[in-house]
Enzyme design. Structure first.
Site, PDB file in Angstrom:
ATOM      1  N   LYS A 106       0.836  -1.212   0.000  1.00 36.91           N
ATOM      2  CA  LYS A 106       0.000   0.000   0.000  1.00 36.91           C
ATOM      3  C   LYS A 106       0.870   1.261   0.000  1.00 36.91           C
ATOM      4  CE  LYS A 106      -2.420  -1.185   3.725  1.00 36.91           C
ATOM      5  NZ  LYS A 106      -2.025  -2.561   4.076  1.00 36.91           N
ATOM      6  N   ARG A 154     -10.629  -0.129   8.752  1.00 29.02           N
ATOM      7  CA  ARG A 154     -10.138  -1.480   9.035  1.00 29.02           C
ATOM      8  C   ARG A 154     -11.270  -2.376   9.536  1.00 29.02           C
ATOM      9  NH1 ARG A 154      -4.513  -0.214   8.777  1.00 29.02           N
ATOM     10  NH2 ARG A 154      -3.388  -1.759   9.972  1.00 29.02           N
ATOM     11  N   ARG A 158      11.281  -6.339   5.117  1.00 26.47           N
ATOM     12  CA  ARG A 158      11.080  -4.905   4.864  1.00 26.47           C
ATOM     13  C   ARG A 158      11.932  -4.021   5.787  1.00 26.47           C
ATOM     14  NH1 ARG A 158       4.959  -2.802   4.683  1.00 26.47           N
ATOM     15  NH2 ARG A 158       4.842  -3.242   6.883  1.00 26.47           N
ATOM     16  N   ARG A 200      10.414  -1.550  11.029  1.00 26.18           N
ATOM     17  CA  ARG A 200       9.262  -1.227  11.866  1.00 26.18           C
ATOM     18  C   ARG A 200       9.207  -2.209  13.024  1.00 26.18           C
ATOM     19  NH1 ARG A 200       3.938  -0.392   8.261  1.00 26.18           N
ATOM     20  NH2 ARG A 200       3.109  -1.491  10.042  1.00 26.18           N
ATOM     21  N   ARG A 230      -1.542  -9.344  12.977  1.00 28.64           N
ATOM     22  CA  ARG A 230      -2.007  -8.333  12.020  1.00 28.64           C
ATOM     23  C   ARG A 230      -2.731  -8.993  10.852  1.00 28.64           C
ATOM     24  NH1 ARG A 230       3.460  -5.756  10.860  1.00 28.64           N
ATOM     25  NH2 ARG A 230       2.440  -4.325   9.435  1.00 28.64           N
TER      26      ARG A 230
END
Ligand code: AMP
Length: 213
Positions: A15, A90, A124, A159, A170
């Site tokens: 995203k 969400r 990531r 992160r 998540r």
């Protein structure tokens, strides 16, 4: 052209990357990411950040009461402007709240399998100087150790919620809530699907055609 866009998909769908590609083609669009806002607040230890911290650390959703107010404030400062909302809604309650305060033109769904997501998220990292996002498996910088975007030597930043346990929570939270949300926007005829299995690198024309409604 869509004025108010929602970008939706599981964590790791791309995203953030997709949003920045859209912004390159349409710099007049304002990118509003609830996750980024929470992270910024957490970094600055604001009351909002401190309230959100425990939920974020566990990979759970921050309560709607906090999140809705934050989104309302942001949209009020963007009245009359083009925006892309990333990370919200969400759940169905948030979708209902959004309908009370604004109108939506396009719901973009990034589709990607759970296997690929896991690899993307656990690999990531970002450049500490400018925030450009990389991935050690799928999207390394062109020159090892040097940021493509700002040219600095990359100081890696990951992160804190990009770890295996938090990721599972998540993804579970996403799967629980995603179906009804997708159905909600499909019914409103706002749904457009984007295949995000491969790293998204779309041309300006492809992006324009996605945002044409
Ligand atoms: P993201 O960067 O969108 O993956 O968001 C990171 C974290 O911020 C999530 O795991 C949640 O704890 C929190 N968060 C972001 N957006 C929302 C939202 N719309 N509702 C509740 N919590 C959110």
């Amino acid at each position: 052209m869509a004025k108010h866009i929602l970008i939706f998909g599981p964590p790791g769908a791309g995203k953030g990357t997709f949003s920045s590609q859209i912004l390159k083609v349409f710099p007049e669009i304002n990118h509003i990411s609830t996750g980024d806002i929470f992270r910024e607040n957490l970094k600055n230890q604001t009351p909002l950040g401190l309230k959100a911290k425990d939920y974020m650390d566990k990979g759970e959703l921050v309560p709607d009461s906090l999140t809705n107010e934050l989104v309302k404030d942001k949209l009020e400062t963007n009245v009359g402007k083009l925006w892309l909302l990333d990370g919200y809604p969400r759940n169905l309650k948030q979708a209902g709240f959004l309908d009370e305060i604004t109108n939506i033109d396009l719901f973009l769904l990034l589709e990607v399998s759970r296997d690929i997501i896991t690899k993307r998220i656990l690999g990531r990292y970002s450049c500490k100087s400018c925030g450009a996002i990389y991935n050690k498996y799928t999207l390394p910088p062109k020159k090892e150790g040097i940021c493509d975007n700002c040219g600095a030597e990359i100081k890696f930043e990951q992160r804190s919620d990009d770890n295996e346990e938090t990721l599972k929570n998540r993804l579970d939270a996403y799967e629980k809530n995603a179906k009804p949300i997708i159905k909600y926007y499909k019914k409103k005829k706002l749904l457009k699907k984007v295949n995000a299995e491969n790293t998204l690198e779309l041309t300006g024309d492809q992006i324009k055609s996605i945002l044409e409604i």
